[in-house]
Design an enzyme around this catalytic site. Sequence first.
Site, PDB file in Angstrom:
ATOM      1  N   ASP A  81      48.513  35.506  37.549  1.00  0.00           N
ATOM      2  CA  ASP A  81      47.871  36.986  37.192  1.00  0.00           C
ATOM      3  C   ASP A  81      49.815  37.689  37.561  1.00  0.00           C
ATOM      4  OD1 ASP A  81      46.262  39.967  36.581  1.00  0.00           O
ATOM      5  OD2 ASP A  81      46.316  39.672  39.437  1.00  0.00           O
ATOM      6  N   ASP A 103      53.356  40.147  32.090  1.00  0.00           N
ATOM      7  CA  ASP A 103      52.957  42.227  32.297  1.00  0.00           C
ATOM      8  C   ASP A 103      54.372  42.370  32.002  1.00  0.00           C
ATOM      9  OD1 ASP A 103      52.567  44.179  32.957  1.00  0.00           O
ATOM     10  OD2 ASP A 103      52.232  44.412  35.269  1.00  0.00           O
ATOM     11  N   GLU A 133      49.432  42.599  28.602  1.00  0.00           N
ATOM     12  CA  GLU A 133      49.460  44.511  29.464  1.00  0.00           C
ATOM     13  C   GLU A 133      49.856  45.366  28.609  1.00  0.00           C
ATOM     14  OE1 GLU A 133      48.568  44.982  33.752  1.00  0.00           O
ATOM     15  OE2 GLU A 133      49.719  47.301  33.142  1.00  0.00           O
ATOM     16  N   HIS A 177      45.023  49.338  40.706  1.00  0.00           N
ATOM     17  CA  HIS A 177      45.216  48.629  41.192  1.00  0.00           C
ATOM     18  C   HIS A 177      44.810  48.847  43.658  1.00  0.00           C
ATOM     19  CE1 HIS A 177      46.783  45.980  38.577  1.00  0.00           C
ATOM     20  NE2 HIS A 177      46.449  45.347  38.676  1.00  0.00           N
ATOM     21  N   GLY A 178      44.376  48.506  43.550  1.00  0.00           N
ATOM     22  CA  GLY A 178      43.498  48.714  45.293  1.00  0.00           C
ATOM     23  C   GLY A 178      42.735  49.657  45.567  1.00  0.00           C
ATOM     24  N   GLY A 207      39.766  46.088  39.465  1.00  0.00           N
ATOM     25  CA  GLY A 207      38.074  45.574  39.491  1.00  0.00           C
ATOM     26  C   GLY A 207      37.808  46.634  41.374  1.00  0.00           C
ATOM     27  N   THR A 208      38.572  46.586  41.952  1.00  0.00           N
ATOM     28  CA  THR A 208      37.778  47.300  43.652  1.00  0.00           C
ATOM     29  C   THR A 208      37.432  48.910  43.308  1.00  0.00           C
ATOM     30  OG1 THR A 208      39.093  45.042  44.639  1.00  0.00           O
ATOM     31  CG2 THR A 208      38.538  47.579  45.642  1.00  0.00           C
ATOM     32  N   ASN A 227      39.170  41.808  36.487  1.00  0.00           N
ATOM     33  CA  ASN A 227      39.968  41.865  37.990  1.00  0.00           C
ATOM     34  C   ASN A 227      39.412  41.913  39.687  1.00  0.00           C
ATOM     35  OD1 ASN A 227      41.681  40.084  35.986  1.00  0.00           O
ATOM     36  ND2 ASN A 227      43.076  41.277  36.333  1.00  0.00           N
ATOM     37  N   THR A 230      41.854  43.004  45.221  1.00  0.00           N
ATOM     38  CA  THR A 230      41.769  43.962  47.188  1.00  0.00           C
ATOM     39  C   THR A 230      40.392  43.951  47.815  1.00  0.00           C
ATOM     40  OG1 THR A 230      43.115  46.035  46.206  1.00  0.00           O
ATOM     41  CG2 THR A 230      41.835  46.258  48.781  1.00  0.00           C
TER      42      THR A 230
HETATM   43  P1  13P Z   1      42.041  45.204  42.924  1.00  0.00           P
HETATM   44  O1  13P Z   1      42.994  44.544  43.604  1.00  0.00           O
HETATM   45  O2  13P Z   1      42.012  46.848  42.611  1.00  0.00           O
HETATM   46  O3  13P Z   1      40.928  44.791  42.620  1.00  0.00           O
HETATM   47  O4  13P Z   1      42.920  45.042  41.641  1.00  0.00           O
HETATM   48  C1  13P Z   1      42.678  43.587  41.453  1.00  0.00           C
HETATM   49  C2  13P Z   1      43.637  43.715  40.361  1.00  0.00           C
HETATM   50  O5  13P Z   1      43.697  44.381  38.700  1.00  0.00           O
HETATM   51  C3  13P Z   1      44.629  41.854  40.067  1.00  0.00           C
HETATM   52  O6  13P Z   1      45.809  42.420  38.705  1.00  0.00           O
END
Ligand code: 13P
Length: 278
Positions: A81, A103, A133, A177-178, A207-208, A227, A230
């Site tokens: 990733d 990336d 991306e 992210h996060g 996705g979190t 993805n 987190t």
């Molecule tokens: P999160 O940490 O927000 O779930 O994002 C995961 C991600 O996109 C890793 O590339």
Amino acid sequence: MLVPMKDLLKRAEETRTAVGAFSVGNMEMVLGAVAAAEETNTPIILQIAEKRLASSPLHLMAPMMVSAAKRASVPIAVHLDHGLTLACIREAIDYGFTSVMLDCSLLPFEENIQKTKEVVAIASQYGVTVEAELGVVGGNEGDTAEHKILCTDPEAAKIFCRETGVDALAVAIGNAHGNYPVLPSLRFDILEQIDKITDTPLVLHGGTGISDEQFRKAISLGIRKINIATASFDALANASKAYTESVETPDYFRLSALNAEAVKKNVLRHIAVFSRPL
Ligand code: 13P
């Protein structure tokens, strides 16, 4: 069994579902994610970001991830990733990863195309899937800097996919992210346009914290890989805290089992949403 990521994207396209890509940083996370996939007979992707290799070195993580995928009773792809350097991408391919992401989203458009093409040329020799991306996903992935969201331009996405021949494209539609401070408003109008004018499977990072309804809507508009990082790291950390605070003398083996269980639960929760046909 270890499979090319392309195969899982194709299957997701055929079933109009998304495959979950779960970030891992240690053995318990690998065990938990694979257990969830096997229990539900659902293919998944195990992934690790280049920035995370500072705490979870590739020479230890890669053999473990590839071995876990090979021994699993369900198809699993192993993915790098947010690859940032060609050296790391080559190393991941050498270890048997079946997918890599470059990336270059913070670079100018033309440079992103050129660098992505280089990775496609290398990866295609080994049948390895390539994700890239376009646009800027917010937050950070193990970085110190917070990136400001810049949504993907649909026309640029069309040119990018045509020029580079990537297998999967991560889009920026207001995702980050996060942990989100509040539920994000995702630009489904932009996602719909990108999906209409490209044939490339689309990826949702960050996705979190995205709601189940938003996941379902994103899948209906062409998202084929989602993805999650987190949420799994937090599940493990919180399980560790709850356990160590609940007993006088923590037992390592109990802690390890609880960590794997917490990650498994998080993966189960997400794949139930991602793999339900529309
Ligand atoms: P999160 O940490 O927000 O779930 O994002 C995961 C991600 O996109 C890793 O590339």
